[in-house]
Every structure is written in structure tokens, then in C-alpha cells.
Design an enzyme around this catalytic site. Structure first.
Site, PDB file in Angstrom:
ATOM      1  N   GLY A  72      20.432   0.371  21.014  1.00 20.90           N
ATOM      2  CA  GLY A  72      21.279   1.557  21.195  1.00 20.90           C
ATOM      3  C   GLY A  72      21.076   2.589  20.107  1.00 20.90           C
ATOM      4  O   GLY A  72      21.968   3.367  19.798  1.00 20.90           O
ATOM      5  N   ASN A 135      11.729  11.531  20.637  1.00 18.40           N
ATOM      6  CA  ASN A 135      12.117  10.434  21.522  1.00 18.40           C
ATOM      7  C   ASN A 135      13.111  10.945  22.549  1.00 18.40           C
ATOM      8  O   ASN A 135      14.282  11.151  22.245  1.00 18.40           O
ATOM      9  CB  ASN A 135      12.718   9.285  20.701  1.00 18.40           C
ATOM     10  CG  ASN A 135      13.222   8.153  21.580  1.00 18.40           C
ATOM     11  OD1 ASN A 135      12.947   8.112  22.773  1.00 18.40           O
ATOM     12  ND2 ASN A 135      13.959   7.228  20.992  1.00 18.40           N
ATOM     13  N   CYS A 138      14.691   6.863  25.601  1.00 17.38           N
ATOM     14  CA  CYS A 138      15.297   5.543  25.404  1.00 17.38           C
ATOM     15  C   CYS A 138      16.162   5.168  26.608  1.00 17.38           C
ATOM     16  O   CYS A 138      17.105   5.889  26.943  1.00 17.38           O
ATOM     17  CB  CYS A 138      16.157   5.521  24.142  1.00 17.38           C
ATOM     18  SG  CYS A 138      16.896   3.899  23.893  1.00 17.38           S
ATOM     19  N   ASN A 202       7.757   4.361  26.201  1.00 18.92           N
ATOM     20  CA  ASN A 202       8.961   3.694  25.729  1.00 18.92           C
ATOM     21  C   ASN A 202       9.187   2.471  26.625  1.00 18.92           C
ATOM     22  O   ASN A 202       8.365   2.162  27.488  1.00 18.92           O
ATOM     23  CB  ASN A 202      10.148   4.664  25.798  1.00 18.92           C
ATOM     24  CG  ASN A 202      11.171   4.371  24.707  1.00 18.92           C
ATOM     25  OD1 ASN A 202      11.524   3.210  24.472  1.00 18.92           O
ATOM     26  ND2 ASN A 202      11.645   5.403  24.039  1.00 18.92           N
ATOM     27  N   GLY A 228       6.921  -5.744  25.447  1.00 14.12           N
ATOM     28  CA  GLY A 228       6.169  -6.974  25.246  1.00 14.12           C
ATOM     29  C   GLY A 228       5.112  -7.227  26.310  1.00 14.12           C
ATOM     30  O   GLY A 228       4.833  -6.366  27.145  1.00 14.12           O
ATOM     31  N   GLY A 276       5.051  -2.675  18.753  1.00 12.72           N
ATOM     32  CA  GLY A 276       6.410  -2.975  18.307  1.00 12.72           C
ATOM     33  C   GLY A 276       6.670  -4.455  18.471  1.00 12.72           C
ATOM     34  O   GLY A 276       6.764  -5.228  17.512  1.00 12.72           O
TER      35      GLY A 276
END
Ligand SMILES: Cc1cc2nc3c(=O)[nH]c(=O)nc-3n(C[C@H](O)[C@H](O)[C@H](O)COP(=O)(O)OP(=O)(O)OC[C@H]3O[C@@H](n4cnc5c(N)ncnc54)[C@H](O)[C@@H]3O)c2cc1C
Ligand SMILES: Cc1cc2nc3c(=O)[nH]c(=O)nc-3n(C[C@H](O)[C@H](O)[C@H](O)COP(=O)(O)O)c2cc1C
Ligand code: FES
Lengths: 314, 272
Positions: A72, A135, A138, A202, A228, A276
Site C-alpha cells: 500500500g 509510478n 500500483c 508494475n 515473481g 524486485g
């Protein structure tokens, strides 16, 4: 040794690997450690104008196949970034006993209104980042703020124009959402609005993981963005589409865990490769290992300069 | 944990038993093979509330314990839960206190730090170690685990200090430690408690030429080395992964040690 150096919007990187936003990016010490472990560049956690709490835990979990998070976008705000994170990162001083190569720092910024992006852009430029990443994508704050700007072409264009109008000294790239009908069209619209490049992508979704024993979603926010290994083929295709649509430099991000994954991203059109979730599987030492694996692949395949493979998939 | 590597989903476990330790502290017992080593921690998901890190207080392969202090936020919600209610557990995570068979150990505990220190002691006696268990508190009502420690047998000596002298030595536990280190040969000092206390303990131990290991408690969000919330200045090492148990000698000169920690958004909070 193949030449792994990359120029991205005229900013020089020792190697194509970049720490993605939101992972190990809370403090300058942490970012420096990632550079020491081998990353070619780092991205800060997304920075707000004011402090932003984010969601309560559980905020993330992983399996062999995927990772999901709903942090968040917690952050202390631009004041901390300008007083602490940037000066400490940019002072060039390495922690005691460490040999720190200089590596570009990408400032990720986020806002809930288009107007806030303008003020934030002015402030972040003064912090002295090498690149600014906007960004607008999200997926785990939709309850708070509605559809991300990156999912509506007009909003994406408005933010891009505004930020580009404020920042003149460093390149501005837009972080795109994969959760759209045509990422190529959104990218093209941002490119026409002045974007210097992109970070794609993202997280996907949002998705949901239910604990069947508890009979409730694990994430406190119920839903979160998926990253992932499971998203890699989707991310590779998204990068391919953005490159086809714009030809601009891209930080190809999504599911990259190994040197071969990174090569794959570059063949699809990425100039740099963001990682990431890799940190979950390999630790931050994974950056150095991925770079070595890329080098080995190049050696084995007679690639002298990594630039040769960028966007070779037609 | 007996789950596949890379699976960090919580396991839902019913609270088997709740033991009241003192006014503000309960021990939660779970029947489960956790497979932890002393010093490691778990993330406990309090459904609908939050998920927080807690050190393992005991683990014999059949059950494990968490000793938790009610500090008012999500722990207050946990204190409303009853035996049989389910929480989610992820872990064990992080580094452990390492010792060799037959070592003579001094364990120095402050606050709920007595719980993980008890875990070390209960494992150490199985390995023929001699244990000096040293626990300090403001007054005798706040002392934790002293009865359990006495139950560990004759290889464990209990040393108590209270600020007000209501039990044991009147003063700080570091004084008791210093006196002991001057008299006896101790192989290692382990400590768990408030950071400023551990800083003092490490100083005393190193001055007497004894290695000291402590538990770095920084704000932890993920517990799995991803979020960066627990990174320590200025090396950027992660308390959740490279710690929590660290050598005092490696942390004593770090700019944040004994001075500040960070909150949930990463802002510095200075210890007062
Ligand atoms: C490795 C480790 C082991 C721990 N072991 C124990 C234990 O065995 N027993 C025990 O009672 N407590 C332990 N704690 C502390 C425990 O995590 C906090 O007391 C708890 O999270 C407070 O939750 P709260 O919502 O009630 O408090 P809040 O009201 O949210 O905060 C109170 C204080 O608790 C601390 N805190 C809050 N959230 C966290 C967090 N996510 N990580 C670290 N600190 C936090 C902060 O200092 C904060 O000021 C441990 C912490 C760590 C990092
Ligand atoms: C825990 C976590 C936090 C993230 N936080 C941010 C963030 O603050 N800003 C952002 O632009 N992306 C954020 N992301 C998205 C990543 O930067 C990245 O785009 C995405 O995870 C896909 O790449 P990966 O598979 O290599 O992780 C976050 C991802 C994760 C897993
Ligand atoms: S708690 Fe997330 S990296 Fe340590």
C-alpha cells in the site's frame, strides 16, 4: 568478459540490472548494500509528497511460483527523502570497509492526484536523482484512490505532460501497468506526451490468496499485486509490446530471477532489467549472481556487447 | 518449518493454551513442529488485525511458545483472543544464538527478552552447558520466567536485579554481570532486551574480553528480507535475515545502534 555497460537515456549503468521500486528501498544504507551486492542501479521505494501509512500486515507472501503484495505504498514522504535518503546515497561515502561503485539512483514518485505530481516533481528534481520514475500503476491502492492513472490513457498523458513540464535536468520515465487492454497504446500516448522511457511492468492483478483454514484472504487489504516467476511470460510480452509501440528505452521488469531471464527481457526490448521479487528467492546477493550469469551467457554465445541483443525479437 | 522452501504463506494454528505471566504478559502455546533454534522469531498473524514479529520462547518439536507483552496496539487485540482461536504463523526466521557443548554461558535478559533467553537455557542444558541466567526488571512484579528457569536444574544459576531492590540485587543487571565476569570464566554472553540495555551488556562483556551476541529488534514488516524496513544504518544489513541475533562487536559502531530505530514508514525514532 562481455561488455555489460548500458546507456539508458544518456545515464551510464555498469550493468543492466536495476533494483525495482518497493524492495529494499526504504533507506540509503539499504540501497547502497544492493549496489555493493552487484546491482547496476537502484530505484527508491515510491515517494509521496506527505507521509503515507500503507496497509497493515499481512502485506506480502510468496510461493515457488508467485509473490503477492499489498504494502500500500507506505512511505515517510518527500521531506525524509530529501533530508536523508538522497544526501546519504549521493555522498559517495561507502560504509566502512566497503568498496562501493557509484550507481545511478532512480527516484520513484507517486501521488493520488494529478496536481500533486506537479509539486512532487519539482521537489524530487532538487534531490538530485539520475532518473525520475513516475509510478502511476500500483494496483493495491485501488480502494483508496480508484483505477491507477496508468490504466486510463488521458490520465497517463496528463501526468506525463505535467511532470515533464516541471523536470528538465533528468530523464522522466513512466512506470506502466500491465492491467490494461493495450499497454502499447498507453505507452505510445505517454511517449507522445514526452516520456523519455518506461519501466514495464508494475504488478499484475490485483489478485487474492485465501487461507482455507482461516477462511479469509491472507492479505489485510484482501487483494494485492502479483509479481515473481509466474508473471514473467506476461511481462516479457508487455515489454515487447511497449518496445514495438515506442522504440523508447525500457526497464523490463517482472519475474526476472536469473541471467537468462534478464537476457530474455532484453531480447524483448528492455535496455535495463528491473528485479524486485528476485530478492525473495536469492537475496540481494542475487544481483551479482545474475550479472555473472548474463556474462556467462554472453561468453557462451559470442556476444561481445550486451547492446547487440536488445529488441532482437521482431 | 515443514513447508516447501519459498512458501511463506502462514500456517493457521489454534492457540492451545494461554498462560498469564504477569499483568501485561501472556505465553501462547501452540502444538506444532516449528523446528526453530533459540533466538529465531516467527511472524504471528492476528486475523483481521495485523501480523507482528515475536521471538520463540520454547520449542521442543511438539509445541512452541510465544511470550507476548501487551503494548496496546495489535497485541491488545491478541489479548482478547481465547484458547482454541486461530492465528497464522510464518517462520521460523533469522539467525540463532550459537554455542558449543559444555559452554559456560551468561544469559542477560530484560523485559520479554527473558523468554528467548529461557529458550537458549532450555536447549543449553541439554548440551551440558552451565548457564548463568541473569534477569533485570524495574520491580519484582515485572520479573519474567524466573520460576521456569529454576525448573531447569542445577546447571542453571539464577541472578536477579531490580531497580527498586524488591528482589535480588538493587541496581542494574549489568553490574551483576560485570562482577560475575570478573570472578568466573564465561565462554559467551547472550543478551535480549531493550537495545540500550543490550548495548551496555555488550560493552561490559567486551571489556572483560568475552564475546557477546544480542537480538536486534527493528521494525519488521515482511520478515523475509524483501521490504527493507528493518535495514540497519549504515551497512544496510537486515535485522530479519542477517539478524536478529548478531555479534555485539559487529554492531557496536553502527550509527543507529543504541540510538534510534525506525517506524512503519521508515522514519527515525530516537530512543530517549
Ligand atoms: C525479532 C523480534 C522479536 C520480538 N519478540 C518479541 C517477544 O518475544 N515478545 C514480545 O512481546 N514482543 C516481541 N517483539 C516486539 C513486538 O513485535 C512488538 O511489541 C509488537 O509488534 C507490538 O505490536 P502492537 O501492534 O501491539 O504495538 P504498536 O502499538 O503498533 O507499537 C508499539 C511498539 O512496538 C514496536 N513495534 C510495533 N510493530 C512492530 C514491528 N512490526 N516490528 C518490530 N517492532 C514493532 C514499536 O517499537 C512500537 O513503538 C519482537 C520484535 C522483534 C523485531
Ligand atoms: C513488496 C513489493 C513492493 C512494491 N512496491 C512498489 C512501489 O512502491 N512502487 C512501484 O512502482 N512498484 C512497486 N512494486 C512493484 C515492483 O517494482 C515490480 O514492478 C513488480 O514487482 C514486478 O517485478 P518483480 O517480479 O521482479 O518483482 C512492489 C513489488 C513488491 C513485490
Ligand atoms: S522485515 Fe522486511 S526486510 Fe526485514
Amino acid at each position: 568478459m562481455a561488455n555489460l555497460k548500458i546507456k539508458f537515456c544518456d545515464v551510464g549503468f555498469e550493468n543492466p540490472t536495476v533494483l525495482a521500486s518497493g524492495i529494499l528501498g526504504v533507506t540509503a544504507s539499504s540501497l547502497k548494500k544492493v549496489v555493493k551486492d552487484g546491482a547496476g542501479g537502484v530505484t527508491t521505494k515510491s515517494i509521496w509528497l506527505e507521509e503515507h501509512k500503507g496497509h497493515s500486515n499481512p502485506t506480502m507472501l510468496g510461493t515457488e511460483n508467485y509473490f503477492i503484495n499489498a504494502v500500500g505504498l507506505s512511505d515517510a514522504g518527500i521531506e525524509k527523502a530529501s533530508a536523508e535518503t538522497f544526501p546519504e546515497y549521493l555522498d559517495g561515502k561507502s560504509p566502512p570497509g566497503r568498496d562501493l561503485r557509484p550507481a545511478p539512483i532512480i527516484a520513484s514518485i507517486v501521488a493520488s492526484s494529478i496536481d500533486d505530481f506537479g509539486e512532487l516533481a519539482e521537489k524530487i528534481e532538487k534531490c538530485g536523482p539520475d532518473i525520475v520514475e513516475v509510478n502511476i500503476s500500483c494496483p493495491n491502492v485501488e480502494d483508496e484512490f480508484g483505477k491507477p492513472f496508468a490504466c486510463v490513457a488521458d490520465d497517463a498523458v496528463a501526468v506525463t505532460k505535467l511532470v515533464k513540464g516541471k523536470i528538465s535536468s533528468v530523464p522522466v520515465i513512466v512506470k506502466l501497468s500491465p492491467n490494461v487492454e493495450s499497454i502499447g497504446e498507453i505507452a505510445k500516448a505517454c511517449a507522445d506526451a514526452g516520456a523519455d522511457g518506461f519501466c514495464a511492468v508494475n504488478t499484475y492483478g490485483p489478485g487474492m490468496v485465501i487461507d482455507v483454514d482461516m477462511r479469509m484472504p491472507v492479505l489485510k487489504n484482501k487483494v494485492g499485486g502479483v509479481s515473481g516467476p509466474g508473471i514473467k511470460p506476461l511481462a516479457v510480452k508487455a515489454v515487447y509490446d511497449v518496445f514495438k509501440a515506442t522504440g523508447l528505452p525500457i526497464i523490463g521488469t517482472g519475474g526476472v530471477l536469473s541471467g537468462e531471464d534478464a537476457i530474455e527481457m532484453m531480447m524483448a526490448g528492455a535496455r535495463l532489467v528491473g528485479m524486485g521479487t528476485m530478492v525473495y528467492y536469492r537475496g540481494s546477493e542475487g544481483f551479482g549472481e545474475v550479472v555473472r550469469e548474463m556474462d556467462e551467457w554472453c561468453e557462451k554465445n559470442g556476444v561481445k556487447n550486451i547492446e547487440e541483443i536488445i529488441g532482437i525479437i521482431k | 518449518m515443514n513447508i516447501k522452501t519459498f512458501d511463506s504463506r502462514p500456517v493457521a494454528l489454534p492457540i492451545k493454551k494461554i498462560v498469564k505471566e504477569n499483568e501485561t504478559t501472556n505465553t501462547y502455546v501452540f502444538e506444532y513442529f516449528l523446528g526453530s533454534k533459540p533466538g529465531q522469531f516467527v511472524m504471528m498473524w492476528i486475523p483481521g488485525v495485523d501480523e507482528k514479529p515475536f521471538s520463540v520462547a520454547f520449542d521442543d518439536g511438539n509445541e512452541f511458545w510465544l511470550t507476548i507483552c501487551n503494548v496496546g496496539g495489535s497485541t491488545a487485540e491478541l489479548f482478547k483472543m481465547k484458547e482454541g482461536d486461530k492465528v497464522g504463523i510464518r517462520g521460523p526466521f533469522g539467525t540463532a544464538y550459537e554455542f558449543a557443548d559444555g559452554d559456560h554461558l551468561a544469559l542477560v535478559a530484560g523485559g520479554y527478552g527473558a523468554a528467548p533467553m529461557y529458550n537458549v537455557a532450555s536447549e543449553a542444558v541439554k548440551k551440558d552447558c552451565k548457564v548463568e541466567f541473569m534477569v533485570g526488571a524495574r520491580n519484582k512484579d515485572l520479573l519474567l520466567y524466573t520460576h521456569k528457569v529454576l525448573g531447569l536444574g542445577s546447571n542453571v544459576n539464577l541472578h536477579i536485579s531490580t531497580d527498586d531492590g524488591s528482589a535480588g540485587f538493587k541496581g542494574y543487571i549489568t553490574q551483576v554481570l560485570e562482577d560475575l565476569l570478573k570472578k568466573e570464566k564465561i565462554d559467551k554472553v547472550f543478551t535480549c532486551g531493550p537495545e540500550v540495555m543490550m548495548q551496555a551488556v555488550g560493552g561490559v562483556a567486551n571489556a572483560q574480553g568475552v564475546d557477546c551476541y544480542l537480538s536486534m529488534e527493528k521494525y519488521m514488516k515482511c520478515g523475509i528480507g524483501v521490504c527493507g524496513q528493518c535495514a540497519i544504518d549504515d551497512t544496510g544489513v537486515l535485522a530479519c535475515k542477517d539478524g536478529p541475533v548478531m555479534n555485539y562487536a559487529d554492531v557496536k559502531d553502527l550509527p543507529e545502534f543504541g540510538k534510534y530505530h525506525r517506524d512503519s514508514v521508515g522514519k527515525k525514532k530516537h530512543f530517549n
